[in-house]
Write a protein that holds these residues in place. Structure first.
Motif, PDB file in Angstrom:
ATOM      1  N   GLN A 124       0.833  -1.195   0.000  1.00  0.00           N
ATOM      2  CA  GLN A 124       0.000   0.000   0.000  1.00  0.00           C
ATOM      3  C   GLN A 124       0.866   1.242   0.000  1.00  0.00           C
ATOM      4  O   GLN A 124       1.716   1.418   0.868  1.00  0.00           O
ATOM      5  CB  GLN A 124      -0.929   0.007   1.213  1.00  0.00           C
ATOM      6  N   ASP A 125       0.618   2.080  -0.970  1.00  0.00           N
ATOM      7  CA  ASP A 125       1.265   3.378  -1.049  1.00  0.00           C
ATOM      8  C   ASP A 125       0.303   4.384  -0.420  1.00  0.00           C
ATOM      9  O   ASP A 125      -0.912   4.274  -0.627  1.00  0.00           O
ATOM     10  CB  ASP A 125       1.526   3.721  -2.514  1.00  0.00           C
TER      11      ASP A 125
ATOM     12  N   GLY B  21      -2.286   7.038   0.252  1.00  0.00           N
ATOM     13  CA  GLY B  21      -3.244   7.640  -0.652  1.00  0.00           C
ATOM     14  C   GLY B  21      -3.831   6.673  -1.652  1.00  0.00           C
ATOM     15  O   GLY B  21      -4.688   7.047  -2.453  1.00  0.00           O
ATOM     16  N   LYS B  22      -3.351   5.436  -1.630  1.00  0.00           N
ATOM     17  CA  LYS B  22      -3.850   4.424  -2.552  1.00  0.00           C
ATOM     18  C   LYS B  22      -4.394   3.239  -1.778  1.00  0.00           C
ATOM     19  O   LYS B  22      -4.118   3.067  -0.595  1.00  0.00           O
ATOM     20  CB  LYS B  22      -2.733   3.961  -3.493  1.00  0.00           C
ATOM     21  N   GLU B  23      -5.149   2.415  -2.457  1.00  0.00           N
ATOM     22  CA  GLU B  23      -5.670   1.219  -1.821  1.00  0.00           C
ATOM     23  C   GLU B  23      -4.579   0.150  -1.742  1.00  0.00           C
ATOM     24  O   GLU B  23      -3.668   0.105  -2.566  1.00  0.00           O
ATOM     25  CB  GLU B  23      -6.861   0.677  -2.622  1.00  0.00           C
ATOM     26  N   ARG B  24      -4.722  -0.722  -0.744  1.00  0.00           N
ATOM     27  CA  ARG B  24      -3.791  -1.820  -0.642  1.00  0.00           C
ATOM     28  C   ARG B  24      -4.033  -2.785  -1.798  1.00  0.00           C
ATOM     29  O   ARG B  24      -5.185  -3.058  -2.153  1.00  0.00           O
ATOM     30  CB  ARG B  24      -3.971  -2.526   0.709  1.00  0.00           C
ATOM     31  N   GLU B  25      -2.957  -3.282  -2.377  1.00  0.00           N
ATOM     32  CA  GLU B  25      -3.083  -4.143  -3.542  1.00  0.00           C
ATOM     33  C   GLU B  25      -2.318  -5.444  -3.368  1.00  0.00           C
ATOM     34  O   GLU B  25      -1.324  -5.520  -2.643  1.00  0.00           O
ATOM     35  CB  GLU B  25      -2.578  -3.417  -4.799  1.00  0.00           C
TER      36      GLU B  25
ATOM     37  N   GLU C 268       7.845   2.891  -8.734  1.00  0.00           N
ATOM     38  CA  GLU C 268       6.435   2.585  -8.480  1.00  0.00           C
ATOM     39  C   GLU C 268       6.235   1.388  -7.548  1.00  0.00           C
ATOM     40  O   GLU C 268       5.108   1.084  -7.169  1.00  0.00           O
ATOM     41  CB  GLU C 268       5.687   2.347  -9.800  1.00  0.00           C
TER      42      GLU C 268
ATOM     43  N   ALA D 279       6.219   1.410  -1.404  1.00  0.00           N
ATOM     44  CA  ALA D 279       4.997   1.151  -0.642  1.00  0.00           C
ATOM     45  C   ALA D 279       5.361   0.517   0.694  1.00  0.00           C
ATOM     46  O   ALA D 279       6.512   0.149   0.925  1.00  0.00           O
ATOM     47  CB  ALA D 279       4.068   0.209  -1.411  1.00  0.00           C
TER      48      ALA D 279
END
Length: 124
Positions: A39-40, A42-46, A89, A92
């Motif tokens: 997870q970064d 501001g982003k959702e965990r992926e 990229e 995270a």
């Protein structure tokens, strides 16, 4: 209480490698499939990768396929994530998770236990 502890994160340059480890305790490790998520802010965990109970079946997100390798050592109750050719990229917090069945899954909801995470930062 089940405990998962990640380690191995850090700050690296693009193209470098890191190996994350997740050590578990109070878990029948050999009966659990394991996963890595990230997870970064501001982003959702992926989903990143998953491995079945024996280690002979793995699954990867397209974004890491060919660069990351998940593996496990059931004798050490530990799962690993070897990360090669790191990219900015990939930056995270990386989380280890345990799934109470033996098969892999990409769904976060399928995992019952989670670690606190380890930070990976990749500079360009």
């Amino acid at each position: 209480q089940v405990e998962l502890v990640e380690s191995g994160g850090g700050l690296v340059q693009a193209g470098d490698s890191l190996r994350l480890s997740c050590t578990t305790s109070r878990l029948t490790f050999g009966a659990y499939a394991m996963g890595w998520f990230r997870q970064d802010p501001g982003k959702e965990r992926e989903f990143v990768a998953s491995i079945n109970w024996s280690g002979d079946t793995t699954d990867y997100a397209n974004s890491v396929k060919g660069r990351f390798t998940i593996s496990r050592d059931n004798a050490k109750d530990t799962v690993y994530l070897q990360m090669n050719s790191l990219k900015p990229e990939d930056t995270a917090i990386y989380y280890c998770a345990a799934r109470g069945t033996r098969d892999t899954s990409r769904s976060q909801q399928a995992y019952t236990n989670w670690g606190q995470g380890t930070q990976v930062a990749v500079s360009s």
